[in-house]
Design an enzyme around this catalytic site. Structure first.
Site, short mmCIF file in Angstrom:
data_model
loop_
_atom_site.label_atom_id
_atom_site.label_comp_id
_atom_site.label_asym_id
_atom_site.label_seq_id
_atom_site.Cartn_x
_atom_site.Cartn_y
_atom_site.Cartn_z
N CYS A 183 11.61 -9.48 5.15
CA CYS A 183 10.29 -10.31 5.69
C CYS A 183 9.87 -10.10 7.01
O CYS A 183 8.97 -10.28 7.46
CB CYS A 183 10.78 -12.08 5.59
SG CYS A 183 12.68 -12.10 6.46
N SER A 203 15.16 -5.84 -0.48
CA SER A 203 14.61 -6.97 -1.46
C SER A 203 13.03 -6.69 -1.57
O SER A 203 12.39 -5.95 -0.88
CB SER A 203 14.67 -8.36 -0.87
OG SER A 203 13.74 -8.92 -1.50
N LYS A 242 2.64 -8.07 11.94
CA LYS A 242 2.08 -8.76 10.75
C LYS A 242 0.52 -8.22 10.82
O LYS A 242 0.09 -8.20 9.60
CB LYS A 242 2.14 -10.20 10.96
CG LYS A 242 3.43 -10.69 11.07
CD LYS A 242 3.98 -10.68 9.56
CE LYS A 242 5.42 -11.40 9.55
NZ LYS A 242 6.01 -11.26 8.19
N GLU A 245 1.07 -5.36 8.60
CA GLU A 245 1.39 -5.53 7.40
C GLU A 245 0.41 -5.94 6.33
O GLU A 245 0.28 -5.89 5.27
CB GLU A 245 2.58 -6.55 7.48
CG GLU A 245 3.03 -7.25 5.96
CD GLU A 245 4.19 -8.47 5.99
OE1 GLU A 245 5.29 -8.03 5.82
OE2 GLU A 245 3.71 -9.50 6.56
#
Ligand code: SF4
Length: 462
Positions: A183, A203, A242, A245
């Site tokens: 995350c 993940s 972010k 991202e």
């Protein structure tokens, strides 16, 4: 490879060469002689913005550079008359882009706020770190003009549903283990650029920001009765990474970018102030349903160790059938920035590691590479302390006790967790409805399409 303007930069006209930024950079991406302007190696930079947080060199009205202030402001995406202090290390400003989206009458705007925003934004109004303002935040975003005020924490709960299912699946089918959380974009970028051979350990879950954005353009579009292309998806984050991202080419699995623009906490505060909205004096309002309903487990994503605790609450319930408000698992220090615990659940042992600060992950990654890892699941947050200390948070100026301020922001999140009626992600009614009405089941076909991705293609770009 993406093509977008650099997110974090150091302005050579303002930099004094004090080199404090290079001391906090977790990947040694900043170089330059003492007393000379510093530069960033964008192939190494993980865009965490820690340099932006620590930089104390700014343009004073008495400097020679002050003559160029209007041009410098517009070069940074600010209005020429903006009053923000211009520091040498800074991030790309996206307030104009968000303003344009809000002013476009053909767009339906949806906004999400990361957990760590509600424990820090009050500092922009002179209040103490850790002052919780979720209700005032929702009200302020509504006054700013957003049509739907949703919450990243809802998507953090969805992340737990997906990520804990993925962990259990990997344990059942022998790997790849250990599994790493995904995350934090700084951590993901570090894996891609420095440890590409271990990328399968990450993940496959997108971050909560990207999950929320993908759901806005699909589930949200259905709810609002509009086409996905007419949704303006905006996020408010404590994080400079972010911004990077959101621009990754993989992050448009609905056919449209999950997130169209990212504001940091300081950018949102600037937009509110420019519109005369005083967050500190706003009434408390709720976030909109369904994607604004959240659990305490999702709230603590904003602090180091929170993703692990949230995952354990759900994993314990799923494996043993025992519902718990808190996992009760005590992590013990095991080196700088590292904590460990072993959890026995229904005859299984899950060995868990929490890493706070990117630089502290390297030795554990060496163990994984050598086949000597003695753990199953690892949470890594790039910023020391987690997103409460992110590069897009209110700047903690010299004279402020940084550790104390970060600890107060963290305790604000844990207080909020304890106050909420629902404290585990799998008990969030809106999340359960999302699976029933739209996604099917965790790791199902639609989840894979919208909420998971393949990392590993972005290592060299900034
Ligand atoms: Fe961003 Fe949080 Fe990772 Fe820092 S710890 S880079 S704020 S996601």
């Amino acid at each position: 490879m993406t093509n977008f303007s650099q997110v974090v930069s150091i302005d050579p006209a303002v930099c004094t060469g004090c080199r404090r930024c290079s001391e906090v950079c977790p990947v040694d991406a900043i170089s330059g002689a003492e007393g000379e302007p510093q530069s960033i190696d964008t192939s190494r930079c993980v865009i965490c913005g820690q340099c932006v947080q620590i930089c104390s060199a700014f343009v004073s009205p008495f400097d020679d550079a002050a003559e160029n202030l209007p041009a410098m402001r517009t070069g940074r995406g600010l209005a020429a008359n903006d009053s923000a202090t211009l520091f040498a290390a800074h991030f790309r400003n996206d307030t104009k882009r968000v303003g344009d989206l809000l002013n476009n009458p053909s767009m339906k705007s949806m906004v999400q706020c990361a957990p760590a925003v509600r424990t820090s934004i009050a500092e922009e109004y002179g209040l103490a770190p850790g002052t919780l303002t979720p209700g005032q935040l929702a009200a302020s975003l509504r006054r700013l003009g957003f049509d739907a005020v949703y919450d990243t924490i809802f998507a953090a709960d969805v992340t737990i549903m997906e990520e804990s299912s993925e962990l259990l699946e990997r344990i059942r089918s022998d790997g790849p283990l250990p599994m790493f959380t995904s995350c934090c974009p700084g951590w993901v970028r570090y894996m891609e650029s420095a440890w590409p051979d271990l990328i399968d350990h990450l993940s496959s879950c997108k971050s909560p920001q990207q999950m929320a954005g993908a759901l806005f353009k699909t589930y949200g579009a259905e709810i609002a009765g509009v086409a996905p292309e007419s949704i303006a998806s905006v996020s408010v984050m404590p994080c400079t990474g972010k911004k990077h991202e959101a621009a990754r080419p993989e992050m448009q699995s609905s056919g449209y970018p999950d997130v169209d623009a990212v504001l940091t906490v300081t950018e949102l505060a600037a937009m509110l102030k420019a519109k005369g909205i005083n967050l500190a004096e706003m009434p408390e309002e709720d976030f909109d349903v369904p994607m604004g309903l959240y659990s305490g487990a999702g709230v603590i994503f904003g602090a180091s160790g929170g993703v692990m605790e949230a995952a354990l609450r759900t994993a314990i319930a799923v494996i043993s059938g025992n519902e718990v408000n808190e996992s009760g698992v005590k992590f013990v220090p095991a080196g700088k920035g590292i904590r460990r615990a072993s959890v026995e659940v229904a005859g299984r042992t899950i060995r868990a590691v929490i890493v706070s600060g990117l630089a502290n992950a390297a030795a554990l990654l060496e163990d994984v590479r050598a086949g000597k890892a003695d753990f199953d699941f690892m949470e890594v947050m790039c910023c020391p302390g987690g997103c409460v200390a992110g590069g897009g948070q209110p700047k903690l100026l010299p004279g402020v006790n940084v550790e104390e301020a970060i600890a107060l922001r963290r305790s604000g999140l844990y207080r909020h967790d304890r106050e909420l009626p629902v404290r585990a992600s799998h008990k969030n009614e809106s999340v359960l409805a999302l699976y029933e009405k739209f996604l099917g089941k965790p790791l199902g076909h639609r989840s894979h399409e919208l909420l998971h991705t393949h990392y590993g293609t972005e290592g060299g770009e900034h």
